[in-house]
Design a protein around this motif. Structure first.
Motif, PDB file in Angstrom:
ATOM      1  N   ASP A 290     -65.223   5.641 -17.258  1.00 17.77           N
ATOM      2  CA  ASP A 290     -64.185   6.302 -18.054  1.00 17.77           C
ATOM      3  C   ASP A 290     -63.688   7.622 -17.464  1.00 17.77           C
ATOM      4  N   GLY A 291     -63.357   7.616 -16.195  1.00 17.62           N
ATOM      5  CA  GLY A 291     -62.759   8.808 -15.597  1.00 17.62           C
ATOM      6  C   GLY A 291     -63.771   9.786 -15.018  1.00 17.62           C
ATOM      7  N   PHE A 292     -65.013   9.362 -14.871  1.00 19.76           N
ATOM      8  CA  PHE A 292     -66.041  10.207 -14.258  1.00 19.76           C
ATOM      9  C   PHE A 292     -66.740   9.442 -13.142  1.00 19.76           C
ATOM     10  N   VAL A 293     -67.163  10.182 -12.112  1.00 14.66           N
ATOM     11  CA  VAL A 293     -68.088   9.603 -11.141  1.00 14.66           C
ATOM     12  C   VAL A 293     -69.489  10.054 -11.544  1.00 14.66           C
ATOM     13  N   LEU A 294     -70.437   9.106 -11.591  1.00 18.30           N
ATOM     14  CA  LEU A 294     -71.794   9.399 -12.041  1.00 18.30           C
ATOM     15  C   LEU A 294     -72.736   9.495 -10.841  1.00 18.30           C
ATOM     16  N   HIS A 295     -73.516  10.532 -10.839  1.00 14.95           N
ATOM     17  CA  HIS A 295     -74.530  10.780  -9.786  1.00 14.95           C
ATOM     18  C   HIS A 295     -75.676   9.787  -9.986  1.00 14.95           C
ATOM     19  N   PRO A 296     -76.319   9.366  -8.875  1.00  9.88           N
ATOM     20  CA  PRO A 296     -77.457   8.440  -9.040  1.00  9.88           C
ATOM     21  C   PRO A 296     -78.600   9.027  -9.881  1.00  9.88           C
ATOM     22  N   ASP A 297     -78.614  10.347 -10.077  1.00  6.89           N
ATOM     23  CA  ASP A 297     -79.698  10.925 -10.893  1.00  6.89           C
ATOM     24  C   ASP A 297     -79.531  10.610 -12.385  1.00  6.89           C
ATOM     25  N   GLY A 298     -78.383  10.059 -12.736  1.00  3.57           N
ATOM     26  CA  GLY A 298     -78.187   9.649 -14.136  1.00  3.57           C
ATOM     27  C   GLY A 298     -77.777  10.802 -15.045  1.00  3.57           C
ATOM     28  N   ARG A 299     -77.757  12.059 -14.525  1.00  3.24           N
ATOM     29  CA  ARG A 299     -77.394  13.200 -15.377  1.00  3.24           C
ATOM     30  C   ARG A 299     -76.089  13.844 -14.903  1.00  3.24           C
ATOM     31  N   THR A 300     -75.973  14.042 -13.605  1.00  2.00           N
ATOM     32  CA  THR A 300     -74.826  14.783 -13.072  1.00  2.00           C
ATOM     33  C   THR A 300     -73.593  13.872 -13.036  1.00  2.00           C
ATOM     34  N   ARG A 301     -72.448  14.461 -13.315  1.00  2.00           N
ATOM     35  CA  ARG A 301     -71.219  13.696 -13.203  1.00  2.00           C
ATOM     36  C   ARG A 301     -70.057  14.621 -12.881  1.00  2.00           C
ATOM     37  N   ARG A 302     -68.998  14.045 -12.346  1.00  2.00           N
ATOM     38  CA  ARG A 302     -67.775  14.806 -12.046  1.00  2.00           C
ATOM     39  C   ARG A 302     -66.592  14.047 -12.634  1.00  2.00           C
TER      40      ARG A 302
END
Lengths: 718, 150
Positions: A154-166
């Protein structure tokens, strides 16, 4: 799934050229909060997508919306692969630019033929997936992780850590600086992972159609616009002889009288004055070489030419031998009338011809021809033609022709400032590019068991391809003229199909919703019904036998028969008719229920459709197109006929060219067969199927076979 | 002469001939384009507005017949008793296709519900058969009127 992409558009330099032209393009604001200024920096990975620093995602639509739901459906293709919410897309109509927005199948900037999803299914998804890939790459670079370990939502890239996103908006600058990913890096979603595609979504353009805010071409009102009412020579090829300019100019509000080669326009402050001025102008015409054109002569010509051999579209088996050996032989002539389109939005075009450029405000299905015609008329280079394409108030093929634009530009060349040329409904009906009159000769034979042994079909009528794209003709065969006739879903041991081009004088012909199949499916599905009746077999059972090697066709037929309650006994003078077709890449079966009054009046009470159009985009839009397509065809089946006398069209408005109304409209029920096949077209499928479904139902109700359209109640009296 | 007319509660003036159809005053002179031109002969209903609450074809209504009457157009549909419910139902059931006729359809539907809050199919046929839709949205129009009246 192929990743082949319409090559030139994945090029940033091309995109920037296009976005310069975008300055003047129509922005269709679909309810997304308006942003005050365009951001300086945008991420524009291709001609279809721009994302700015505030996260505003703009989708530049290659196709025009004319009711078929394509704005929403194509937006869904982008949103699915880009992984953004549909509500977050802002949609703009594409400017004219074939290199960027050309139709991959039609190779022009054109909307028609139920091709928009078929053609753009892959390119738009690739555009979305490419943008998504670049955004993921931008985030992965920042995080110093493998891009393959990132996901989007939904308009975010998710970091593999499962917490960070942009958010995508935060990645715009970095993504814009990345090179295009190689084609093999682009992975399209598997259908099992679709979140949007295949689900019923609310159309994005509905609200503006319920509160008067949506602007059609006819609503364009650039500053200083004057309005022109137009009278075109009532006979094709005629020209004005005398015009009472003084009387026209004496009308309050009238500013100017414009005379062109084949029309007179009165330019005024408002349409009321323009129309009044046009009447006062009391134009007399030289009717020219087509002054004597009459319906009787047209039919005589078609009858005569249809007895001569045509160009062979398909020939398999020995039809002549099989016919002479047949247990029963049927010979039939089918006739289909000229048809007008009568879109609710009458023909119109606003034009501003200047020395250095020409601007058009119009709703057109054919940006390419609009540009070419305008450039030719004005002498301007094509890139100086600026087209603000609008949502169309009904196309049905009429707006594939650009004669409305040509008339407007001719007038505009004589007017200072912008002028809006509006056709009256009478002008619209009497100056159409009509669906050709078709005159078909068929012969069929069955053996002692009722099985068809031979099928011969000669189609005679005007060729649209011969006029607009002669290179598409195949040894004298118009591929559109035989579509739906040369290749049937049924297994037939011997088939011979010919096309005989016959061009009646003084009549312009062109595409009409359903194109070739809207003519041929009526003929073919009626004649199959004739063979079934000769074999004394149930029409559904008869077709099933012939479809044993066509599982998709068989399935829609079985489904529609079940849903329609096929086989139930109906009261006297009620009947149920069936039609099956494969056209536009879609399998469709339809059952119509009719009731025929003693005076011959036909009432269609219910229509059931079963459709397999492959992978679906928006199922509710498919249902809507089934409903609308069926009613469009039904109107023509019951009422549609354009006829000529003394060179003139005899019909004038909705009283003499009547539309179906709500009190006559059957309920249309749609059943979609789940399918993993490639998407098929949907906008025209029901239009072609409804003619034979209804006339076959009339046969079931009255034992009277309709071979000439429109249906004539006089023939059906009890 | 200059006419003064009240549209959606606002007063406008138009210096036109008295036989000018209201449709063109609304669209071209005042510039409110929600009301549509379809046939010019009161045959299709695309131009339907309310004059003192009565659904009226503006394409055949001369401006000199208006006097002090209140004119309501699609732009003010929401202010009518069932207007918002109709718009919501139109959106809920995805009524419009090309949408061009829908201003007129909605104005006719609003007049129907004002008169008959719980219309039967026959009431709908009678009130709506003057409004043509070439996209064939009739069954959804019927369903949406019923939804709005529920």
């Amino acid at each position: 799934m192929s990743n082949t992409f319409f090559a030139p558009r994945l090029n940033r330099r091309n995109f920037l050229k296009a976005s310069a032209a975008l300055g003047g393009s129509l922005v269709v604001n679909l309810g997304v909060a308006a942003n005050s200024l365009l951001a300086a920096q945008e991420f524009a990975p291709n001609a279809f997508i721009r994302i700015d620093r505030r996260g505003l995602v703009t989708f530049v639509m290659p196709q025009v919306e004319m009711g078929q739901g394509i704005y929403t459906a194509q937006a869904m293709l982008i949103a699915e692969e880009l992984d953004v919410s549909l509500d977050d897309l802002r949609i703009e109509a594409a400017p004219v630019n074939e290199a960027l927005y050309g139709h991959p199948m039609l190779r022009r900037q054109t909307t028609g033929g139920s091709t928009s999803i078929r053609a753009f299914w892959t390119p738009l998804r690739v555009a979305g997936a490419t943008a998504r890939r670049l955004l993921m790459q931008a985030a992965a670079t920042e995080w110093n992780v493998d891009v393959a370990s990132c996901r989007t939502q939904d308009g975010f890239v998710l970091h593999p850590d499962g917490r960070t996103r942009r958010a995508y908006s935060e990645l715009v600058d970095r993504a814009a600086s990345l090179p295009q990913p190689p084609a093999e890096a682009i992975t399209l979603k598997q259908p099992s992972d679709f979140k949007l595609l295949g689900t019923a979504r609310k159309r994005l353009d509905t609200r503006g159609k319920t509160n008067g805010t949506l602007k059609y071409g006819i609503d364009a009102l650039p500053a200083g616009t004057r309005i022109a009412a137009i009278a075109i020579s009532p006979v094709l090829g005629g020209k004005p002889i005398s015009v009472n300019q003084t009387a026209a100019l004496a009308i309050k509000g009238v500013r100017q009288v414009v005379i062109t080669d084949d029309s007179v326009a009165v330019v005024a402050d408002h349409t009321g004055a323009a129309k009044k001025g046009l009447e006062a102008a009391a134009i007399t015409w030289d009717d020219g070489p087509n002054r004597a054109v009459s319906q009787v002569d047209i039919l005589r010509l078609l009858d005569e030419k249809s007895q001569q051999a045509g160009a062979v579209a398909r020939s398999e088996g020995d039809v002549a031998a099989a016919l002479s050996a047949a247990a029963v032989r049927i010979d039939a002539v089918y006739q289909l009338p000229f048809l007008a389109h009568t879109a609710m939005e009458p023909m119109n075009c606003t034009v501003h011809v200047r020395n250095d450029a020409c601007e058009l405000w119009v709703g057109t299905q054919n940006m390419s021809s609009a540009k070419q015609a305008t450039a030719a008329l004005t002498g301007l280079p094509p890139e100086k033609v600026i087209i603000h394409n609008h949502i169309v108030g009904g196309g049905f093929g009429r707006r594939l022709e650009v004669d409305g634009i040509v008339h407007a530009v001719k007038i505009g060349k004589q007017v200072k400032g912008p002028v809006k040329v509006i056709w009256s409904r009478e002008e619209d009906i009497q100056h159409g590019y009509y669906r050709p009159y078709y005159y078909d000769r068929l012969s069929g034979g069955i053996d002692g068991a009722g099985n068809p042994v031979a099928w011969s079909h000669r189609i005679s009528g005007s060729s649209i391809f011969a006029r607009i794209a002669p290179a598409a003709m195949r040894n004298g065969v118009d591929p559109d003229g035989v579509e739906g006739a040369s290749h049937l879903p049924y297994k037939l041991p011997a088939i011979h199909v010919e096309f005989k081009q016959v061009e009646p004088q003084g009549v312009l012909t062109s595409w009409w919703r359903g194109v070739g199949p809207s003519h041929n499916i009526f003929v073919v599905e009626s004649f199959i019904d004739e063979l079934a009746a000769a074999a004394k077999m149930d029409p559904v059972e008869y077709r099933k036998r012939l479809l044993s090697e066509n599982p998709r066709a068989l399935k829609v037929l079985q489904l529609v028969a079940e849903k329609a309650g096929w086989g139930n006994v109906l009261p006297e003078r009620q009947g149920r008719g069936v039609a099956v077709q494969f056209a536009f890449g879609t399998y469709l079966a339809m059952v119509a229920d009719v009731s025929v009054a003693k005076d011959g009046t036909v009432r269609v009470t219910r229509i059931v459709t079963a459709v397999d159009c492959g992978l679906t985009v928006n199922p509710d839009t498919i249902a809507a197109q089934m409903e609308g397509g069926a009613l469009y065809g039904l109107t023509a089946a019951l009422y549609g006929a354009i006829t000529f006398s003394e060179g003139r069209v005899e019909q004038g408005n909705f009283d003499t060219y009547p539309p179906l109304r709500i009190d006559e409209a059957p309920h249309v029920e749609t059943h979609i067969v789940p399918s993993a096949e490639a998407p098929g077209g949907i906008g025209e499928a029901a239009t072609s199927a409804v003619f034979p479904a209804v006339t076959n139902a009339i046969f079931a109700a009255t034992a009277k076979r309709i071979r000439t359209l429109p249906i004539n109640p006089e023939d059906l009296k009890a | 002469m200059a006419f003064s007319i009240t549209i959606n509660g606002q007063t406008h003036t138009a210096d036109v001939d008295g036989d000018t159809p209201l449709l063109w005053v609304i669209r071209d002179v005042i510039g409110m384009t929600g009301t549509k031109f379809g046939c010019g002969q009161a045959l299709c209903g695309a131009c339907t507005i309310h004059i003192d609450g009565v659904p009226t074809r503006s394409c055949v209504t001369p401006i000199d017949s208006i006097a002090e009457s209140r004119i309501t157009t699609i732009e003010a549909l929401e202010t009518l008793p069932h207007g918002k419910a109709l718009q919501d139902a139109w959106i809920e059931l995805e009524v419009p296709q090309c949408g061009y006729c829908q201003s007129g359809q909605l104005m006719s539907a609003a007049a129907l519900l004002a008169e008959t809050p719980q219309p039967t199919d026959a009431d709908i046929d009678s009130a709506m058969s003057g409004n043509v839709c070439r996209c064939g949205t009739y069954q959804r129009i019927r369903a949406a009127i019923k939804l709005a009246s529920a």
